[in-house]
Write an enzyme that holds these catalytic residues in place. Structure first.
Site, PDB file in Angstrom:
ATOM      1  N   LYS A   1      19.203 -68.292  19.480  1.00 35.85           N
ATOM      2  CA  LYS A   1      19.803 -69.608  19.188  1.00 35.85           C
ATOM      3  C   LYS A   1      18.707 -70.665  19.075  1.00 35.85           C
ATOM      4  CE  LYS A   1      23.754 -67.835  18.978  1.00 35.85           C
ATOM      5  NZ  LYS A   1      24.918 -67.647  19.805  1.00 35.85           N
ATOM      6  N   ASN A   2      19.030 -71.850  18.574  1.00 40.99           N
ATOM      7  CA  ASN A   2      17.991 -72.881  18.389  1.00 40.99           C
ATOM      8  C   ASN A   2      17.271 -73.183  19.701  1.00 40.99           C
ATOM      9  OD1 ASN A   2      19.388 -72.949  15.928  1.00 40.99           O
ATOM     10  ND2 ASN A   2      18.701 -75.060  15.563  1.00 40.99           N
TER      11      ASN A   2
END
Ligand SMILES: *Cc1c(COP(=O)(O)O)cnc(C)c1O
Length: 367
Positions: A185-186
């Site tokens: 994920k970011n």
């Protein structure tokens, strides 16, 4: 030369020293669950997401489930969510005992169709779960005005850390939000992790209680809970990475804009549509092509790590066969599932790498 979908090595290099130092402090104290590092990260992430409360939990799926349970959602209730999402959104609903009610998505943005969501509301509906898919906010305020006041908005912000909509940060758009710190994920941990964010103190307190064995104080268990907490070692990683997240998201944005410019004169490739008011963080850069599986095969053969997010809409998975939907029920999602293609994207991707991806994609589509 291969180009991966995601390359986490450079991110690790940027935080390696800070993580080693932080981990050494945790190891010296041998306190591995909770502690000041978790509380610090929760405070930092709440500030980042523009809310008063953040509760760290074991993963993003637990975060959604805990948010729903904090709202008192369970058997007999219905929750509306898009068919075009990662399966976890639906899993979390099912695990509370509530029934997932699926709706189609917008043909341009592939985000939840707000009119369809409003039309799916019944007297049993307790929540709608808009998903900030691919790193752009769902049109939560458009959804809100179409919903009865007693239906909660539970934002699935797993892919949208730092994205904004009309200036408001994802994680703050609904009554309560869930996010995931899965490594890709970011904002990624070094294992599973997640969080719930909300402006409501009562809901945050309930999430914390339920995720800690229903226990406000040691060996007191007034309610039935379970175990879903953020590890101390993960909190150290997340704090180090959070300090750099705005920069990484800006780099993703620049890379996404570059793809869109490079692809503007490539026939047969439809580039992603950003909804008005959105500043996305490009968790994924998803194009659409005809004959996608052939194109994907050619990209893989050329060493380009493109992917599909997601190949099967929720209603066509075996896991949710029991909901008794069928092919044709959500035509926009089904059509998208056959056309979408995620191109390699990470903050450190180079211009040369992007040019090569575009050249290979152009060749594959032309053939
Ligand atoms: C990653 C993700 C989740 C679940 O997160 P986990 O941490 O893997 O449990 C939920 N929803 C969406 C949209 C996701 O992308």
């Amino acid at each position: 030369m291969t180009i991966p979908l995601v390359d986490l090595a450079a991110q690790h290099a940027a935080v390696a020293d800070e993580v080693a130092e932080g981990w050494a402090a945790v190891l010296a104290r041998t306190a591995f669950v909770g502690g000041p590092q978790v509380a610090e990260f929760e405070a930092e992430y709440a500030r980042f997401a523009g809310v008063d409360h953040c509760v760290g939990v074991g993963n993003g799926t637990d975060a959604i489930e805990l948010a729903l349970r904090a709202l008192g959602i369970g058997p007999g209730d219905e929750c509306v969510l898009p068919a075009n999402t990662f399966i976890a959104t639906a899993e979390a609903v099912a695990r509370t005992g509530a029934t997932p009610v699926l709706v189609d998505c917008d043909p341009d943005t592939l985000l939840i169709d707000v009119e369809a969501a409003a039309a799916a509301v019944t007297t049993r509906t307790r929540a709608v779960l808009p998903v900030d898919l691919y790193g752009q906010a769902a049109p939560v305020e458009q959804l809100r005005v179409l919903l009865p006041a007693n239906v909660a908005v539970v934002e699935d912000a797993a892919q949208s850390q730092g994205a904004t909509r009309h200036g408001a940060v994802c994680g703050s758009l609904g009554d309560i939000a869930a996010t995931s710190f899965y490594p890709g994920k970011n904002l990624g941990a070094y294992g599973d992790a997640g969080a719930v964010t909300t402006a409501r103190a009562d809901l945050a307190e309930r999430v914390r209680l339920l995720g800690a064995h229903g226990s406000p104080r040691k060996y007191e268990h007034p309610v039935l809970g379970f175990n879903s907490r953020l590890d101390t070692l993960q909190a150290v990683v997340l704090s180090a990475k959070l300090r750099r997240l705005d920069g990484w998201n800006a780099a993703r944005r620049a890379a996404a804009e570059r793809y869109t410019a490079l692809l503007s004169d490539v026939p047969g490739v439809v580039t992603p549509v950003v909804a008005d008011g959105n500043v996305p963080v490009w968790h994924l850069y998803v194009v659409r092509v005809a004959d996608r599986d052939t194109v994907l095969g050619k990209l893989h053969a050329a060493g380009i790590g493109a992917g599909i997010h997601y190949p099967t809409p929720v209603h066509l998975t075996g896991a949710f066969a029991g909901l008794c939907y069928g092919r044709g029920d959500f035509p926009v999602s089904e059509r998208a599932a056959g056309e979408i293609l995620s191109l390699p994207l990470f903050p450190e991707i180079t211009v040369e790498q992007q040019e090569r991806v575009v050249a290979e994609l152009a060749d594959a589509v032309r053939a």
